[in-house]
Scaffold this active site. Structure first.
Site, short mmCIF file in Angstrom:
data_model
loop_
_atom_site.label_atom_id
_atom_site.label_comp_id
_atom_site.label_asym_id
_atom_site.label_seq_id
_atom_site.Cartn_x
_atom_site.Cartn_y
_atom_site.Cartn_z
N LYS A 99 2.55 -3.17 5.86
CA LYS A 99 2.70 -2.87 4.44
C LYS A 99 4.12 -2.46 4.09
O LYS A 99 4.62 -2.78 3.00
CB LYS A 99 1.70 -1.79 4.03
CG LYS A 99 0.25 -2.25 4.11
CD LYS A 99 -0.01 -3.49 3.26
CE LYS A 99 -1.44 -3.94 3.31
NZ LYS A 99 -1.71 -5.13 2.44
N SER A 158 0.86 -1.19 0.00
CA SER A 158 0.00 0.00 0.00
C SER A 158 0.89 1.23 0.00
O SER A 158 2.04 1.18 0.45
CB SER A 158 -0.89 0.00 1.25
OG SER A 158 -1.43 1.28 1.50
N TYR A 180 -1.31 -1.28 10.33
CA TYR A 180 -1.41 -1.45 8.88
C TYR A 180 -0.13 -0.96 8.20
O TYR A 180 0.42 -1.62 7.31
CB TYR A 180 -2.61 -0.66 8.37
CG TYR A 180 -2.93 -0.86 6.90
CD1 TYR A 180 -3.59 -2.00 6.47
CD2 TYR A 180 -2.59 0.11 5.96
CE1 TYR A 180 -3.90 -2.18 5.13
CE2 TYR A 180 -2.90 -0.06 4.62
CZ TYR A 180 -3.56 -1.21 4.21
OH TYR A 180 -3.86 -1.38 2.88
#
Length: 291
Positions: free
Chosen positions: A170, A153, A166
């Site tokens: 990533k 991401s 997160y």
């Protein structure tokens, strides 16, 4: 030349770039994974759809003459079983797309819930590790190389685009892509990664509904489109990512490995604020045009 329907749109496929290749797509029941599984099949691949969403995954797999397997990527034996299904079915594995991932509610660094963070790491980071490990084993044994693609991401390269949990997963995926490409290149196995941004997917809509329960998909698209990219203010689509993944899976990208491909409509390359100036100037120019 063959014309194929895809998510309601017509796609013209002149070359089936994945003909007779065998692929496993995790998180393949819907969203980016589902769009990619469909497009891979349109390009001639035999696709194993691996997901925890049994009903959606089965329907999709059947629609593309593929196979479905229940797979929680945080469980190593589930990932190994998905890859073994591909080998049992078609005798080989050419493509592994480690796409499955989950979001996180976020929160302050001072009040992090470590159990929740462990779940995000289990799916997002361990899932890619499991997929890379067992895909590499199968590809090395097959002796004909292969392509492993991971989903990261833009949260990996910019702050403020995701929760702490997160973000670290990533960014870790980008590092794993580089390090594993160094080792696996000696076997002719390429490892690359895609970094999507502002893609109108189920995960994005769910994230918005964590703040606005009744928000519609159309409202999410409008909000993201206002500042999501340099490209006419539109969101990314699942098809944008699927086409990039299929390119990385194909022999056409045969000299590309260890690469983290940002797919963001230019968002991370320059100041998004400048687009409003240019758009306003464009509007003024159109108004002044006597034609």
């Amino acid at each position: 030349m063959e014309q194929n329907g895809h998510d309601g749109d017509a796609h013209i496929i002149t070359t089936k770039r994945l003909m007779n290749k065998v692929a496993v797509v995790t998180g393949g029941a819907r969203g980016i994974g589902g769009a990619t599984a469909k497009l891979m099949a349109e390009h001639g691949a035999h696709v194993v759809v691996a997901d925890i969403l049994d009903d959606l995954g089965t329907i999709l797999a059947n629609s593309i003459n593929g196979r479905f397997v229940h797979c929680d990527v945080s469980i190593e034996s589930d990932v190994e079983a998905a890859i073994q299904l591909a080998i049992t079915w078609k005798g080989k594995l050419d493509i592994m797309y480690n796409n499955a991932g989950i979001g996180d509610e976020g929160g302050s660094i001072t009040t992090l819930d470590m159990k929740r963070i462990s779940k995000v790491i289990g799916v997002n980071m361990y899932g890619v590790l499991h997929g890379t490990k067992h895909a590499a084993r199968a590809m090395i044994k097959g002796g004909k190389g292969g392509s492993i693609i991971n989903s990261s991401s833009t949260a990996a390269i910019m702050g403020g685009l995701g929760s702490h949990a997160y973000t670290i997963t990533k960014e870790g995926i980008c590092g794993l892509t580089r390090s594993s490409s160094c080792e696996l290149g000696t076997y002719g196995i390429r490892v690359n990664c895609v970094l999507p941004h502002a893609v109108l997917s189920d995960m994005l809509v769910d994230a918005y509904r964590g703040f606005e329960k009744d928000i519609t998909v159309e409202e999410v698209e409008r909000k993201m489109g206002e500042n999501a990219s340099l490209l006419t203010g539109r969101c990314g689509s699942v098809d944008d990512i699927a086409h990039a993944v299929c390119f990385l899976a194909s022999d056409e990208s045969g000299f590309i490995t260890g690469h983290n491909l940002v797919i963001d409509g230019g968002y991370t390359t320059s100041s998004i604020n400048m687009t409003f100036i240019y758009r306003n100037k464009k509007t003024e120019s159109d108004e002044d045009d006597p034609s």
